[in-house]
Design a protein around this motif. Structure first.
Motif, PDB file in Angstrom:
ATOM      1  N   SER A 133       0.492  -1.291   0.472  1.00  0.00           N
ATOM      2  CA  SER A 133       0.294  -0.447   0.002  1.00  0.00           C
ATOM      3  C   SER A 133       0.679   1.112   0.092  1.00  0.00           C
ATOM      4  CB  SER A 133      -1.127  -0.036   0.945  1.00  0.00           C
ATOM      5  OG  SER A 133      -1.542  -1.140   1.302  1.00  0.00           O
ATOM      6  N   MET A 135      -4.750   5.810  -1.190  1.00  0.00           N
ATOM      7  CA  MET A 135      -3.769   4.822  -0.948  1.00  0.00           C
ATOM      8  C   MET A 135      -4.508   4.056  -1.604  1.00  0.00           C
ATOM      9  SD  MET A 135      -2.008   3.204   1.701  1.00  0.00           S
ATOM     10  CE  MET A 135      -2.576   4.923   3.306  1.00  0.00           C
ATOM     11  N   SER A 136      -3.259   3.374  -2.167  1.00  0.00           N
ATOM     12  CA  SER A 136      -3.313   2.504  -3.537  1.00  0.00           C
ATOM     13  C   SER A 136      -2.453   1.606  -2.834  1.00  0.00           C
ATOM     14  CB  SER A 136      -3.249   2.975  -4.605  1.00  0.00           C
ATOM     15  OG  SER A 136      -2.203   3.172  -5.110  1.00  0.00           O
ATOM     16  N   TYR A 137      -2.732  -0.308  -3.325  1.00  0.00           N
ATOM     17  CA  TYR A 137      -2.430  -1.219  -2.806  1.00  0.00           C
ATOM     18  C   TYR A 137      -1.789  -1.922  -4.621  1.00  0.00           C
ATOM     19  CZ  TYR A 137      -0.636  -5.571  -1.606  1.00  0.00           C
ATOM     20  OH  TYR A 137       0.592  -7.006  -1.731  1.00  0.00           O
ATOM     21  N   THR A 138       0.065  -1.397  -4.954  1.00  0.00           N
ATOM     22  CA  THR A 138       0.266  -1.226  -6.176  1.00  0.00           C
ATOM     23  C   THR A 138       1.557  -2.052  -5.958  1.00  0.00           C
ATOM     24  OG1 THR A 138       1.275  -0.163  -8.436  1.00  0.00           O
ATOM     25  CG2 THR A 138       1.340   0.869  -5.785  1.00  0.00           C
TER      26      THR A 138
END
Length: 170
Positions: free
Chosen positions: A23, A30-33
């Protein structure tokens, strides 16, 4: 009632290497990448399938990691957008030991064409790629390199050409 097409065209790029996964961002966004050179290479290889008329291109590291589990063939040496050095690129053909006779002929003839291409033996390369297409008439990589050979016969590459193809688009 709607009909769903049965054929599905999929392009896959596979690369092996260190990546950052998790994250990323702030508490508000927030982003999961996943990030890293291997991710970028896989993305570029996915798109390179368009150039070669193929469906699954993999980096040399990925093919080495797969070991004897898959059958592959070297397709080309590419310099993808954002990189400066050539990457040897392979197409995954099938599971180990499960290639048809035509696929085995294609694999051998394409390899001969690729060697002649890199040596600038355009007539030999053209003949080998044509022979590959006799085995598998719709083979995208053989069609792509045959076209490239024909272009090089009329407009040869520079004297310092290293045999690598440079992609100019992501």
């Amino acid at each position: 009632m709607r009909s769903v097409p049965s054929d599905c065209e999929v392009r896959i790029g596979i690369a092996t290497g260190e990546v950052l996964v998790g994250s990323i961002g702030s508490e508000f966004m927030m982003s999961y990448t996943v990030m890293g050179d291997a991710v970028n290479l896989a993305s570029r290889l996915e798109n390179a399938n368009k150039v070669y008329g193929s469906h699954s291109l993999a980096s040399e590291a990925a093919i080495m990691a797969a070991g004897d589990a898959v059958e592959s063939r070297e397709v080309d040496r590419l310099v993808v957008v954002g990189q400066t050095h050539p990457e040897t690129v392979f197409e995954i053909i099938g599971r180990a030991g499960e290639l048809t006779e035509k696929q085995l002929v294609l694999q051998a003839r394409y390899a001969a064409g690729l060697a002649a291409y890199r040596a600038r033996h355009w007539d030999d390369a053209r003949q080998a790629f044509q022979a590959a297409l006799e085995a598998v008439p719709e083979d995208g990589p053989a069609k792509a390199l045959l076209q490239r050979v024909e272009n090089f016969q009329t407009d040869p590459p520079a004297a310092d050409w290293d045999g690598a193809w440079r992609l100019d688009q992501k």
